[in-house]
Design a protein around this motif. Structure first.
Motif, PDB file in Angstrom:
ATOM      1  N   ALA A  41       5.017  15.851   1.427  1.00  0.00           N
ATOM      2  CA  ALA A  41       5.255  17.095   2.259  1.00  0.00           C
ATOM      3  C   ALA A  41       3.684  17.018   3.214  1.00  0.00           C
ATOM      4  O   ALA A  41       3.468  17.342   3.698  1.00  0.00           O
ATOM      5  CB  ALA A  41       6.016  17.602   2.153  1.00  0.00           C
ATOM      6  N   ALA A  42       2.775  17.603   1.863  1.00  0.00           N
ATOM      7  CA  ALA A  42       1.485  18.417   2.151  1.00  0.00           C
ATOM      8  C   ALA A  42       0.700  17.283   2.843  1.00  0.00           C
ATOM      9  O   ALA A  42      -0.223  17.872   3.689  1.00  0.00           O
ATOM     10  CB  ALA A  42       0.754  18.828   0.919  1.00  0.00           C
ATOM     11  N   GLN A  43       1.039  16.018   2.944  1.00  0.00           N
ATOM     12  CA  GLN A  43       0.148  14.963   4.178  1.00  0.00           C
ATOM     13  C   GLN A  43       0.241  15.399   5.570  1.00  0.00           C
ATOM     14  O   GLN A  43      -0.096  14.490   6.207  1.00  0.00           O
ATOM     15  CB  GLN A  43      -0.002  13.559   3.752  1.00  0.00           C
ATOM     16  N   GLY A  44       1.859  16.216   5.521  1.00  0.00           N
ATOM     17  CA  GLY A  44       2.468  15.764   6.982  1.00  0.00           C
ATOM     18  C   GLY A  44       3.087  15.206   7.106  1.00  0.00           C
ATOM     19  O   GLY A  44       3.790  14.815   8.583  1.00  0.00           O
ATOM     20  N   PHE A  45       4.081  14.618   6.392  1.00  0.00           N
ATOM     21  CA  PHE A  45       4.954  13.356   6.588  1.00  0.00           C
ATOM     22  C   PHE A  45       6.342  14.495   6.963  1.00  0.00           C
ATOM     23  O   PHE A  45       6.605  15.572   5.732  1.00  0.00           O
ATOM     24  CB  PHE A  45       4.988  12.977   5.230  1.00  0.00           C
ATOM     25  N   ALA A  46       6.925  13.551   7.811  1.00  0.00           N
ATOM     26  CA  ALA A  46       8.007  14.761   8.615  1.00  0.00           C
ATOM     27  C   ALA A  46       9.833  13.044   7.963  1.00  0.00           C
ATOM     28  O   ALA A  46       9.160  12.066   7.968  1.00  0.00           O
ATOM     29  CB  ALA A  46       8.009  14.244   9.673  1.00  0.00           C
ATOM     30  N   GLN A  49       0.802  -2.056   0.348  1.00  0.00           N
ATOM     31  CA  GLN A  49      -0.247  -0.102   0.421  1.00  0.00           C
ATOM     32  C   GLN A  49       1.292   1.521   0.376  1.00  0.00           C
ATOM     33  O   GLN A  49       0.401   2.482  -0.278  1.00  0.00           O
ATOM     34  CB  GLN A  49      -1.459   0.212   1.029  1.00  0.00           C
ATOM     35  N   SER A  50       1.998   1.207   1.003  1.00  0.00           N
ATOM     36  CA  SER A  50       2.999   2.565   0.681  1.00  0.00           C
ATOM     37  C   SER A  50       3.682   2.401  -0.684  1.00  0.00           C
ATOM     38  O   SER A  50       4.259   3.663  -0.927  1.00  0.00           O
ATOM     39  CB  SER A  50       3.556   2.135   1.950  1.00  0.00           C
ATOM     40  N   ALA A  51       3.377   1.623  -0.820  1.00  0.00           N
ATOM     41  CA  ALA A  51       4.547   1.355  -2.393  1.00  0.00           C
ATOM     42  C   ALA A  51       4.614   2.333  -2.792  1.00  0.00           C
ATOM     43  O   ALA A  51       5.562   3.467  -3.417  1.00  0.00           O
ATOM     44  CB  ALA A  51       5.272   0.133  -3.486  1.00  0.00           C
ATOM     45  N   PRO A  52       3.268   3.779  -3.853  1.00  0.00           N
ATOM     46  CA  PRO A  52       3.416   4.136  -4.719  1.00  0.00           C
ATOM     47  C   PRO A  52       4.750   5.477  -4.206  1.00  0.00           C
ATOM     48  O   PRO A  52       5.043   6.466  -4.701  1.00  0.00           O
ATOM     49  CB  PRO A  52       2.307   4.154  -4.886  1.00  0.00           C
ATOM     50  N   ALA A  53       3.871   5.826  -3.123  1.00  0.00           N
ATOM     51  CA  ALA A  53       4.084   7.047  -2.269  1.00  0.00           C
ATOM     52  C   ALA A  53       6.253   6.793  -1.919  1.00  0.00           C
ATOM     53  O   ALA A  53       6.935   7.661  -2.073  1.00  0.00           O
ATOM     54  CB  ALA A  53       3.733   6.992  -1.317  1.00  0.00           C
ATOM     55  N   LEU A  54       6.297   5.668  -1.225  1.00  0.00           N
ATOM     56  CA  LEU A  54       7.502   5.471  -1.199  1.00  0.00           C
ATOM     57  C   LEU A  54       8.564   5.233  -1.858  1.00  0.00           C
ATOM     58  O   LEU A  54       9.642   6.115  -1.841  1.00  0.00           O
ATOM     59  CB  LEU A  54       7.672   3.833   0.512  1.00  0.00           C
ATOM     60  N   ALA A  55       8.031   5.119  -3.350  1.00  0.00           N
ATOM     61  CA  ALA A  55       9.118   4.797  -4.055  1.00  0.00           C
ATOM     62  C   ALA A  55       9.213   5.792  -5.141  1.00  0.00           C
ATOM     63  O   ALA A  55      10.937   6.324  -5.491  1.00  0.00           O
ATOM     64  CB  ALA A  55       8.491   3.907  -5.415  1.00  0.00           C
ATOM     65  N   ARG A  56       7.881   6.933  -4.431  1.00  0.00           N
ATOM     66  CA  ARG A  56       8.338   8.326  -5.569  1.00  0.00           C
ATOM     67  C   ARG A  56       9.240   8.895  -4.063  1.00  0.00           C
ATOM     68  O   ARG A  56      10.882  10.179  -4.897  1.00  0.00           O
ATOM     69  CB  ARG A  56       7.227   9.048  -5.486  1.00  0.00           C
ATOM     70  N   LEU A  57       8.965   8.615  -3.165  1.00  0.00           N
ATOM     71  CA  LEU A  57      10.373   9.663  -2.631  1.00  0.00           C
ATOM     72  C   LEU A  57      11.888   8.695  -2.673  1.00  0.00           C
ATOM     73  O   LEU A  57      12.668   9.916  -2.485  1.00  0.00           O
ATOM     74  CB  LEU A  57       9.502   8.778  -0.600  1.00  0.00           C
TER      75      LEU A  57
END
Ligand SMILES: Cc1cc2nc3c(=O)[nH]c(=O)nc-3n(C[C@H](O)[C@H](O)[C@H](O)COP(=O)(O)OP(=O)(O)OC[C@H]3O[C@@H](n4cnc5c(N)ncnc54)[C@H](O)[C@@H]3O)c2cc1C
Length: 143
Positions: free
Chosen positions: A125-130, A102-110
């Protein structure tokens, strides 16, 4: 059965969801293990069936197929993504635990952005990710 939503126990002692006309069930277990080709243990299957039958008006008559794998974690259970502070040519992308699909799309882009020397993508970042929550630097500290 297809109308049943994915259902997770509050303490994550099991989850179930309909899948291709059948029920996919898991005891969501996290038994510590060295790296290996994990196989489903009969005891874990029995525990899973027992927990689900205790929580729902369901009888699990037959296990059609079973599967096991390793969920890899560091201590704080957040993924590890970024260049290693001691070996700056080494890039970490690990420890996705039970949510790596589930986290792969965002984590891969990061990971792609960081590996190319860029920043956290704006929408992430807009989701509050630190970033410090996934930084390899924390492994020697709190992870
Ligand atoms: C039972 C279970 C249920 C899960 N359920 C979910 C879920 O519902 N939702 C979700 O988002 N995530 C789920 N996950 C987690 C998800 O499967 C993982 O987070 C994800 O697969 C990790 O992806 P990865 O590419 O980092 O590692 P992996 O998928 O483990 O891939 C690593 C690959 O590297 C290969 N490899 C290892 N060592 C070597 C080597 N020396 N040389 C060459 N190749 C090697 C392995 O064979 C493997 O193919 C679940 C995990 C388990 C175990």
């Amino acid at each position: 059965m297809e109308q049943v939503p994915i259902t997770v126990d509050c303490e994550e002692r099991f989850y179930l969801k309909p899948d291709a006309g059948r029920l996919l069930i898991s005891p969501a277990d996290e038994t510590p293990s060295p790296p290996c080709d994990a196989q489903p243990e009969e005891l874990d299957i029995a525990v899973c069936v027992d927990r689900i039958e205790a929580a729902f008006a369901l009888r699990i008559g037959r296990i059609e197929s079973k599967w096991a794998g390793l969920r890899s974690f560091v201590r704080d259970k957040c993924p590890v993504c970024g260049f290693d502070p001691q070996a700056p040519e080494f890039f970490w992308l690990a420890g996705q635990g039970g949510y790596g699909i589930q986290s792969a799309p965002a984590l891969a882009r990061l990971a792609a952005a960081l590996a190319l020397g860029g920043h956290v993508p704006d929408d992430i970042a807009a989701q509050g990710f630190a970033l410090e929550n996934v930084a390899p630097q924390r492994l020697g500290e709190r992870a």
